[in-house]
Design a protein around this motif. Structure first.
Motif, short mmCIF file in Angstrom:
data_model
loop_
_atom_site.label_atom_id
_atom_site.label_comp_id
_atom_site.label_asym_id
_atom_site.label_seq_id
_atom_site.Cartn_x
_atom_site.Cartn_y
_atom_site.Cartn_z
N VAL A 1 -2.40 3.05 2.24
CA VAL A 1 -2.75 3.97 1.16
C VAL A 1 -3.26 5.27 1.76
O VAL A 1 -2.88 6.37 1.33
N SER B 1 0.81 -1.22 0.00
CA SER B 1 0.00 0.00 0.00
C SER B 1 0.85 1.26 0.00
O SER B 1 0.57 2.21 -0.75
N GLU C 1 -6.02 -1.52 3.29
CA GLU C 1 -5.19 -0.49 2.66
C GLU C 1 -4.98 0.72 3.56
O GLU C 1 -4.97 1.86 3.09
N SER D 1 -10.21 1.52 -2.45
CA SER D 1 -9.52 0.53 -1.63
C SER D 1 -10.47 -0.58 -1.22
O SER D 1 -11.68 -0.49 -1.41
N TYR E 1 -7.70 -1.28 -5.48
CA TYR E 1 -7.04 -2.28 -4.64
C TYR E 1 -8.01 -3.41 -4.30
O TYR E 1 -9.19 -3.19 -4.00
#
Length: 448
Positions: A153, A131, A150, A146, A231
């Motif tokens: 992120v 991430s 995550e 996401s 993701y």
């Protein structure tokens, strides 16, 4: 039966059809079959040669897709002849600190769930490099969809500890106004669409969002081109939405990057029970996408692969890209899971010792003289205190007003919802001992 010309052909000018797709280059300008031709030119086959040998292609006969990495588990360059990663030392240290903070927050919040202070949590242990490394290659205007592992992120894209804690405790500062389960984060800018609980729903949504951005960016020459990063885990790739989303992205040439975390398990299902092909990367190839498999425990490899994926996604009229990031889910699937019911504890401990994205990056920093044991202890202590400070503050704040449960669905609250609000108020007033309004702002105010 007449064969129709493919909708997307190289003969149509971009000015007329701004959504030209790259697969058009692979088709010929005609669908007629010339006598003596050695290649198939039917619309359904792409540059295929005729053969008199009947041969079935099986995955067993093909080499496995290789896994890209930059540094090994000792923090050393795999290829000593190549230039070092084109990233400043300061930026790499920031990546490391972000990975550390996610890890420390995970430990504290997992324990908080065991103490009954939050209702649910999912940790990212062993997957922080995926991430952080991928998000570092995005620009703020890029949009991220996401899944639910995550946190890195969000951390890399500016989510603060206050933002994390407010959502986890669903208090009055929560961006989602207390409407979602814990770890269902979201923020307006840099853009990260709020996590959705149903598995894989974000995949076709990401393709649609990328298509919309593509059209808008073509119409506005002053807007820097943007991509969508989607993701998901390899378990989500077993859902129908995965195939629908990838097919939409491929046929519409959407600037979307699918980042698939292959961590070995979909809840309690190991990959051996999920697929028989060469992982998820082979599916990207099957859908006609530029595809790469990456060592997810190598933050540099993730950053370089994502940077190149972003460049490719925006080149040649836009196209989707798939990255399969290989890792191992060290933690339980969630606080509702006991992974030792379906995998051996020794397997997990072996992976902890064998490889870890945080330890690998720390070794790289130490090899360069940028990190040491004193810095490690000082940083971990300060981060732990910062997490606990925001934890305590978020826990004591009140939850949003009950009225917020009815807002933001439509621009104005509908008559039906207004009736529901009145009914809710009546029930609470009729049975006051059953409903504790003290944790909520404003009590029954607004429910009329």
């Amino acid at each position: 039966m007449l064969l129709r010309r493919p909708l997307l052909t190289a003969r149509i000018p971009r000015s007329v059809v701004p959504v030209l797709t790259s697969p058009a280059r692979r088709w010929g300008s005609t669908v007629s079959q010339r006598p003596g031709s050695d290649r198939v030119v039917f619309p359904g086959a792409i540059n295929s040669e005729f053969t008199s040998d009947m041969a079935f292609i099986t995955g067993r006969d093909l080499p496995a897709i290789p896994t890209f990495r930059v540094i090994n588990s000792d923090g050393e360059m795999v290829d000593k002849t190549r230039a070092p990663p084109n990233v400043s030392d300061e930026e790499v240290i920031t990546w490391y600190k972000n990975m550390l903070q996610v890890s420390i927050m995970d430990t504290i919040m997992f324990d908080a769930h065991r103490q009954g202070r939050i209702s649910f949590y999912m940790v990212s242990q062993g997957e922080e490099g995926i991430s952080i490394g991928s998000a570092a290659a995005l620009i703020p205007d890029d949009v991220a969809f996401s899944q639910y592992r995550e946190a890195g992120v969000y951390q890399q894209r500016g989510f603060t500890l206050k933002d994390f804690m407010s959502q986890l405790f669903a208090n009055c500062n929560d961006n989602g106004k207390g409407r979602n389960m814990p770890v269902h984060y979201g923020q307006k800018y840099p853009r990260i669409i709020t996590v959705s609980s149903p598995l894989a729903t974000q995949i076709p949504q990401a393709s649609g969002a990328a298509y919309a951005l593509k059209i808008k960016d073509l119409q506005n020459p002053n807007q820097a081109p943007r991509v969508v990063a989607c993701y998901l885990g390899e378990g989500a790739a077993s859902e129908g939405d995965f195939h629908a989303g990838l097919n939409i992205a491929a046929t519409r040439s959407c600037p979307v990057i699918f980042v698939v975390r292959n961590n070995g398990y979909a809840i309690s299902t190991p990959t051996i029970e999920q697929y028989r092909g060469d992982g998820i990367a082979s599916r990207g190839v099957g859908y006609g996408m530029d595809t790469i498999r990456v060592d997810g425990n190598d933050v540099f490899a993730m950053y370089e692969a994502m940077s190149e994926a972003r460049r490719r996604a925006l080149s040649d009229g836009c196209q989707p890209v798939l990255i399969e990031a290989m890792s191992y889910r060290v933690s339980h699937h969630s606080t509702s899971d006991d992974s030792f019911a379906y995998r051996a504890r020794v397997e997990v401990e072996d992976w902890k010792r064998r490889d870890n994205p945080i330890i690998r990056l720390r070794k790289w920093l130490e090899n360069k003289g940028l990190w040491n044991e004193d810095l490690e202890k000082e940083t971990r202590d300060s981060m732990r205190q910062a997490v606990l400070k925001e934890f305590k503050e978020a826990e004591r704040l009140k939850k949003p007003p009950i009225r917020e449960a009815f807002t933001d669905v439509y621009e104005e609250i509908t008559e039906e919802a207004q009736e529901q609000m009145k009914e809710l108020k009546r029930i609470i007033e009729t049975y006051p001992d059953e409903y504790d309004l003290r944790p909520y702002q404003d009590g029954l105010k607004g429910l009329e």
